[in-house]
Each structure stands twice: as structure tokens, then as C-alpha cells.
Design a protein around this motif. Structure first.
Motif, PDB file in Angstrom:
ATOM      1  N   TYR A 224      -1.584  -3.248  -3.231  1.00  0.00           N
ATOM      2  CA  TYR A 224      -1.271  -1.938  -2.649  1.00  0.00           C
ATOM      3  C   TYR A 224      -0.218  -1.188  -3.467  1.00  0.00           C
ATOM      4  O   TYR A 224       0.477  -1.763  -4.310  1.00  0.00           O
ATOM      5  CB  TYR A 224      -0.728  -2.110  -1.224  1.00  0.00           C
ATOM      6  N   ASP A 225      -0.086   0.086  -3.140  1.00  0.00           N
ATOM      7  CA  ASP A 225       1.023   0.895  -3.635  1.00  0.00           C
ATOM      8  C   ASP A 225       2.227   0.549  -2.761  1.00  0.00           C
ATOM      9  O   ASP A 225       2.244   0.860  -1.561  1.00  0.00           O
ATOM     10  CB  ASP A 225       0.663   2.378  -3.505  1.00  0.00           C
ATOM     11  N   CYS A 226       3.229  -0.104  -3.332  1.00  0.00           N
ATOM     12  CA  CYS A 226       4.353  -0.629  -2.542  1.00  0.00           C
ATOM     13  C   CYS A 226       5.683  -0.020  -2.968  1.00  0.00           C
ATOM     14  O   CYS A 226       5.885   0.315  -4.141  1.00  0.00           O
ATOM     15  CB  CYS A 226       4.448  -2.147  -2.687  1.00  0.00           C
ATOM     16  N   GLU A 227       6.592   0.075  -2.010  1.00  0.00           N
ATOM     17  CA  GLU A 227       7.993   0.407  -2.277  1.00  0.00           C
ATOM     18  C   GLU A 227       8.860  -0.697  -1.684  1.00  0.00           C
ATOM     19  O   GLU A 227       8.494  -1.326  -0.691  1.00  0.00           O
ATOM     20  CB  GLU A 227       8.368   1.751  -1.659  1.00  0.00           C
ATOM     21  N   ILE A 228      10.017  -0.912  -2.292  1.00  0.00           N
ATOM     22  CA  ILE A 228      10.959  -1.944  -1.843  1.00  0.00           C
ATOM     23  C   ILE A 228      12.055  -1.264  -1.020  1.00  0.00           C
ATOM     24  O   ILE A 228      12.739  -0.361  -1.516  1.00  0.00           O
ATOM     25  CB  ILE A 228      11.599  -2.674  -3.042  1.00  0.00           C
ATOM     26  N   VAL A 229      12.197  -1.694   0.230  1.00  0.00           N
ATOM     27  CA  VAL A 229      13.173  -1.080   1.138  1.00  0.00           C
ATOM     28  C   VAL A 229      14.386  -1.997   1.273  1.00  0.00           C
ATOM     29  O   VAL A 229      14.265  -3.139   1.723  1.00  0.00           O
ATOM     30  CB  VAL A 229      12.561  -0.818   2.521  1.00  0.00           C
ATOM     31  N   CYS A 230      15.548  -1.509   0.878  1.00  0.00           N
ATOM     32  CA  CYS A 230      16.813  -2.238   1.029  1.00  0.00           C
ATOM     33  C   CYS A 230      17.586  -1.663   2.217  1.00  0.00           C
ATOM     34  O   CYS A 230      17.709  -0.438   2.341  1.00  0.00           O
ATOM     35  CB  CYS A 230      17.653  -2.127  -0.238  1.00  0.00           C
ATOM     36  N   HIS A 231      18.110  -2.528   3.060  1.00  0.00           N
ATOM     37  CA  HIS A 231      18.918  -2.085   4.197  1.00  0.00           C
ATOM     38  C   HIS A 231      20.408  -2.099   3.876  1.00  0.00           C
ATOM     39  O   HIS A 231      21.172  -1.317   4.437  1.00  0.00           O
ATOM     40  CB  HIS A 231      18.682  -3.003   5.404  1.00  0.00           C
ATOM     41  N   GLY A 256      18.133   7.508   8.587  1.00  0.00           N
ATOM     42  CA  GLY A 256      17.295   7.963   7.490  1.00  0.00           C
ATOM     43  C   GLY A 256      16.058   7.083   7.316  1.00  0.00           C
ATOM     44  O   GLY A 256      15.065   7.509   6.714  1.00  0.00           O
ATOM     45  N   TYR A 257      16.111   5.861   7.883  1.00  0.00           N
ATOM     46  CA  TYR A 257      14.971   4.952   7.773  1.00  0.00           C
ATOM     47  C   TYR A 257      13.796   5.368   8.654  1.00  0.00           C
ATOM     48  O   TYR A 257      12.680   4.881   8.477  1.00  0.00           O
ATOM     49  CB  TYR A 257      15.401   3.515   8.078  1.00  0.00           C
ATOM     50  N   ARG A 258      14.041   6.264   9.594  1.00  0.00           N
ATOM     51  CA  ARG A 258      12.924   6.767  10.394  1.00  0.00           C
ATOM     52  C   ARG A 258      11.870   7.397   9.485  1.00  0.00           C
ATOM     53  O   ARG A 258      10.668   7.116   9.600  1.00  0.00           O
ATOM     54  CB  ARG A 258      13.425   7.814  11.389  1.00  0.00           C
ATOM     55  N   LYS A 259      12.315   8.239   8.583  1.00  0.00           N
ATOM     56  CA  LYS A 259      11.392   8.913   7.660  1.00  0.00           C
ATOM     57  C   LYS A 259      10.795   7.921   6.669  1.00  0.00           C
ATOM     58  O   LYS A 259       9.609   8.002   6.326  1.00  0.00           O
ATOM     59  CB  LYS A 259      12.130  10.032   6.921  1.00  0.00           C
ATOM     60  N   ILE A 260      11.618   6.986   6.195  1.00  0.00           N
ATOM     61  CA  ILE A 260      11.140   6.001   5.222  1.00  0.00           C
ATOM     62  C   ILE A 260      10.000   5.176   5.818  1.00  0.00           C
ATOM     63  O   ILE A 260       8.908   5.067   5.239  1.00  0.00           O
ATOM     64  CB  ILE A 260      12.288   5.100   4.753  1.00  0.00           C
ATOM     65  N   PHE A 261      10.219   4.565   6.983  1.00  0.00           N
ATOM     66  CA  PHE A 261       9.206   3.682   7.565  1.00  0.00           C
ATOM     67  C   PHE A 261       7.962   4.443   8.013  1.00  0.00           C
ATOM     68  O   PHE A 261       6.846   3.910   7.952  1.00  0.00           O
ATOM     69  CB  PHE A 261       9.800   2.873   8.713  1.00  0.00           C
ATOM     70  N   ALA A 262       8.150   5.669   8.465  1.00  0.00           N
ATOM     71  CA  ALA A 262       6.993   6.454   8.914  1.00  0.00           C
ATOM     72  C   ALA A 262       6.079   6.848   7.755  1.00  0.00           C
ATOM     73  O   ALA A 262       4.943   7.280   7.982  1.00  0.00           O
ATOM     74  CB  ALA A 262       7.470   7.703   9.647  1.00  0.00           C
ATOM     75  N   SER A 263       6.549   6.693   6.509  1.00  0.00           N
ATOM     76  CA  SER A 263       5.734   7.072   5.352  1.00  0.00           C
ATOM     77  C   SER A 263       4.763   5.963   4.936  1.00  0.00           C
ATOM     78  O   SER A 263       3.942   6.163   4.045  1.00  0.00           O
ATOM     79  CB  SER A 263       6.636   7.435   4.164  1.00  0.00           C
ATOM     80  N   TYR A 264       4.839   4.789   5.598  1.00  0.00           N
ATOM     81  CA  TYR A 264       4.005   3.653   5.204  1.00  0.00           C
ATOM     82  C   TYR A 264       2.845   3.438   6.177  1.00  0.00           C
ATOM     83  O   TYR A 264       2.900   3.827   7.349  1.00  0.00           O
ATOM     84  CB  TYR A 264       4.851   2.376   5.133  1.00  0.00           C
ATOM     85  N   ALA A 278       9.602   0.107  12.236  1.00  0.00           N
ATOM     86  CA  ALA A 278       8.204   0.329  11.862  1.00  0.00           C
ATOM     87  C   ALA A 278       7.323   0.452  13.106  1.00  0.00           C
ATOM     88  O   ALA A 278       6.522   1.388  13.225  1.00  0.00           O
ATOM     89  CB  ALA A 278       7.714  -0.804  10.963  1.00  0.00           C
ATOM     90  N   SER A 279       7.473  -0.469  14.045  1.00  0.00           N
ATOM     91  CA  SER A 279       6.682  -0.415  15.276  1.00  0.00           C
ATOM     92  C   SER A 279       6.975   0.862  16.056  1.00  0.00           C
ATOM     93  O   SER A 279       6.069   1.468  16.637  1.00  0.00           O
ATOM     94  CB  SER A 279       6.970  -1.632  16.152  1.00  0.00           C
ATOM     95  N   SER A 280       8.233   1.266  16.069  1.00  0.00           N
ATOM     96  CA  SER A 280       8.604   2.487  16.774  1.00  0.00           C
ATOM     97  C   SER A 280       7.918   3.702  16.180  1.00  0.00           C
ATOM     98  O   SER A 280       7.630   4.673  16.881  1.00  0.00           O
ATOM     99  CB  SER A 280      10.127   2.675  16.722  1.00  0.00           C
ATOM    100  N   SER A 281       7.624   3.644  14.886  1.00  0.00           N
ATOM    101  CA  SER A 281       6.925   4.740  14.206  1.00  0.00           C
ATOM    102  C   SER A 281       5.410   4.600  14.285  1.00  0.00           C
ATOM    103  O   SER A 281       4.680   5.459  13.793  1.00  0.00           O
ATOM    104  CB  SER A 281       7.356   4.790  12.731  1.00  0.00           C
ATOM    105  N   GLY A 282       4.930   3.479  14.875  1.00  0.00           N
ATOM    106  CA  GLY A 282       3.496   3.252  14.976  1.00  0.00           C
ATOM    107  C   GLY A 282       2.889   2.606  13.756  1.00  0.00           C
ATOM    108  O   GLY A 282       1.684   2.712  13.524  1.00  0.00           O
ATOM    109  N   VAL A 283       3.724   1.910  12.972  1.00  0.00           N
ATOM    110  CA  VAL A 283       3.274   1.310  11.720  1.00  0.00           C
ATOM    111  C   VAL A 283       3.111  -0.207  11.890  1.00  0.00           C
ATOM    112  O   VAL A 283       4.082  -0.900  12.219  1.00  0.00           O
ATOM    113  CB  VAL A 283       4.279   1.593  10.583  1.00  0.00           C
TER     114      VAL A 283
END
Length: 350
Positions: A224-231, A256-264, A278-283
Motif C-alpha cells: 500500500y501507499d503508507c505513511e509513518i505516524v509518530c505520536h 491535529g491527529y484527527r485530520k491525520i487519521f481521517a486521511s487513511y 482511527a475508529s472514531s474517524s471510521g477507519v
């Protein structure tokens, strides 16, 4: 309603995801928040042995005290609840989500609450600690008067043995994103929640789980097209060495992670509350499990990966699962929010 949230700021983004979810729960129950403050459990602000720091002061009268603070934490500069902040200005005090809802960092607050507080105390979706549960007299006094829900069913049982009435409800991080992204129909873009062995004790994972994380990520990067998310900021250095700095996503602001996770279209993470966001965003998402908090993600409808065998099984799932999973998340979030609202309205007098 005037609310004090017991949380951390600029330490563990997961705590801030949880707090955002709690606010959405309170509003769903009909609460109107007049003002909000935090009791900041960040280690930078509140020591685990806080109750032994008998010289700590909120309002130093001498500049020499400020000078001495370079060596010992004796001044509370943080814009948060202090030792002499009046309790009676708050209608509601909320402990939520994190396993650190009891113990040394909250001991000074718990002592004041036990001594006499007439407002409402909520423990919302609290988690099981990574050590044996031992409740002191002050904590027991407060919890027996409070509304308590737990994100782990095993914690419900332990509290019952201690004489505390509690119920199971998923962690409030399930509501950290107020809105969900458009339904997932196919998996093209994937977020990989990275963790490292090379950081502070309460942020890192062990070597075996780090190896499992790298095994899973390699498989996903090939597909897949992947990005690495650091907390946490310390993770960026190691992630960049392995995957390249151009693939890294990070935000100092937890929301700011709301927008990040919703993009996946899918998230695979070693961070429990990354799965919650992620689940909160429906992902759809999966957790690379690494400690006792892992079963929290059952409340997020997340998959659990504890070995390479389970990783291979997860990665072999038919591509058609994404739409069904995304649909289940939407229904689960709505139903769970309704459950929270129903039980909290009478507790809050709404």
C-alpha cells in the motif's frame, strides 16, 4: 457546568484523545460547559511522589525561590490545577481513560476530594494499570461516591472485589473525533503508528514488539501507499532512519491527529489510542499489542496482532472487508455514545 479534567498535556497524546472524547460525551448527554481546567499529570509538572514534595508552592513570593527551582521542582508554573486551587469552583471532576487515574500523581487531589467535595466525580472508561491494583483509603472513599465505568472488563471485576460499583464501557477515545470521514470502500492509503525502543520508559516498546512492528510495516509498505505516524517526538529520529523523513507524520497538537487519521483507509498502530482515534474517524484498524492495555481496543472494534502469525492472518483478509468494517464502526460509535449519554444524564442531573 464547570469541569476539571484529570489528564496530561504535551506528554501522552492518547490522554488528550481521551479528553476530547470525554468532552464529546458530556455534550452528547446535554452538558453545557461554562469553563474547563485540567489537573495536569504530566511528569514534567506532577511527580509520581508529589505528596512527598512538601515544599512545593503555587505562588512563590520571592525571586530566590524561582532561582532555586532550576534544581528542584518547587514552583507550579503550569497553567493547570494547583495545590491551593479551590475545589468548589468545579461542578464536575473527571478521571478518564488512562491507567493513571490512581496512584502517586493524583494522590494530592484524591486526598482533597476524600476530605470533602460536594460536586460530581466521574471515572469514565478508566483502564487497568500495568501493575497490581492497590487502592488507598482516599481513592476508595472517592470511588465509592463516584460514577465509575471501565474500559477493561477485568478492571470491573477487580473494583467489585474492592467494594466499588463499576460497569464496562469502551474508552472515551472512541469519540475523540467529533465527525467521521466518508465511509471506507477500499484500502489504498494506510497509516502506520510507529513506536521505538529508544525513548523514555513510559513511551517505548520492548525489542520483540519493535521487531514485530517492523515485520508488519514491511509487509504493508510492499502492498500500500503508507505513511509513518509518530505520536511522541523522540520517535521521529528512528522512524526517519528506517523509512525516510518524507514519510513521517507528526503533530505537537494531539487534536491535529484527527485530520491525520481521517486521511487513511486503514491504520495499523502500536499505540492503543491511535486505534481509538482511527475508529472514531471510521477507519478500520489493528493494534500491534505490547502491554496489558491492549484489550482496550476491543471497545474500538480493532483487530489485535500479537505475533507474526496473527499479522499474516490479518494481512490475508479479503479486500472486501473494509466497507463492512467501516460501516460497523459508524453504528458502534453511535450506539456506544447513546449508552454513555443515557447513564450520565441522571448522574449529572440533566
Amino acid at each position: 457546568m464547570r469541569v476539571l479534567f484529570v489528564t496530561t498535556r504535551q506528554w501522552n497524546p492518547g490522554d488528550e484523545f481521551i479528553m476530547a472524547g470525554v468532552e464529546n460525551i458530556l455534550r452528547s448527554a446535554g452538558a453545557e460547559i461554562q469553563f474547563r481546567a485540567i489537573y495536569n499529570r504530566s511528569p514534567q509538572v506532577t511527580s509520581y511522589f508529589e505528596k512527598l514534595n512538601f515544599w512545593k508552592m503555587s505562588r512563590p513570593s520571592s525571586r530566590y525561590v524561582n532561582v532555586a527551582d532550576f534544581a528542584v521542582n518547587i514552583v507550579h508554573y503550569d497553567n493547570s490545577f494547583k495545590r491551593d486551587t479551590p475545589l468548589d469552583v468545579f461542578d464536575v471532576i473527571v478521571f478518564s481513560g488512562t491507567p493513571e487515574w490512581q496512584g502517586g500523581r493524583v494522590a494530592p487531589l484524591m486526598k482533597r476530594l476524600a476530605a470533602g467535595y460536594d460536586g460530581t466525580v466521574l471515572f469514565l472508561g478508566i483502564g487497568i494499570p500495568n501493575r497490581q491494583l492497590k487502592l488507598d483509603a482516599d481513592t476508595l472513599t472517592v470511588m465509592k461516591r463516584a460514577f465509575v465505568s471501565c474500559r477493561n472488563e477485568s478492571l470491573v471485576a477487580q473494583l467489585k472485589q474492592a467494594g466499588v460499583e463499576a460497569r464496562y464501557l469502551p474508552c472515551p477515545a472512541l469519540f475523540s473525533a467529533a465527525e467521521m470521514r466518508t465511509p471506507v470502500t477500499d484500502v489504498r492509503k494506510v497509516g502506520l503508528g510507529f513506536n521505538t525502543t529508544n525513548t523514555l520508559r513510559n513511551q517505548r516498546i520492548n525489542q520483540s514488539k519493535y521487531d514485530l512492528q517492523n515485520y508488519v510495516f514491511k509487509k504493508l509498505l510492499d502492498r500500500y501507499d503508507c505513511e509513518i505516524v509518530c505520536h511522541y517526538i523522540d520517535e521521529i529520529e528512528d522512524a526517519a532512519k528506517i523509512y525516510g523523513i518524507d514519510k513521517i507524520r507528526y503533530d505537537f497538537d494531539a487534536l491535529g491527529y484527527r485530520k491525520i487519521f481521517a486521511s487513511y483507509d486503514m491504520v495499523v498502530s502500536s499505540r492503543v489510542h491511535g486505534c481509538g482515534m482511527a475508529s472514531s474517524s471510521g477507519v478500520p484498524n489493528a493494534l500491534i499489542a505490547h502491554d496489558l492495555r491492549a484489550d482496550t481496543v476491543k471497545g474500538f472494534l480493532s483487530e489485535l496482532i500479537t505475533s507474526e502469525k496473527e499479522a499474516d492472518r490479518f494481512l490475508s483478509l479479503d479486500a472486501g472487508w473494509a466497507a463492512e468494517w467501516s460501516s460497523r464502526l459508524r453504528a458502534h460509535k453511535e450506539q456506544t455514545m447513546a449508552r454513555y449519554a443515557d447513564v450520565l444524564r441522571p448522574v449529572l442531573g440533566l
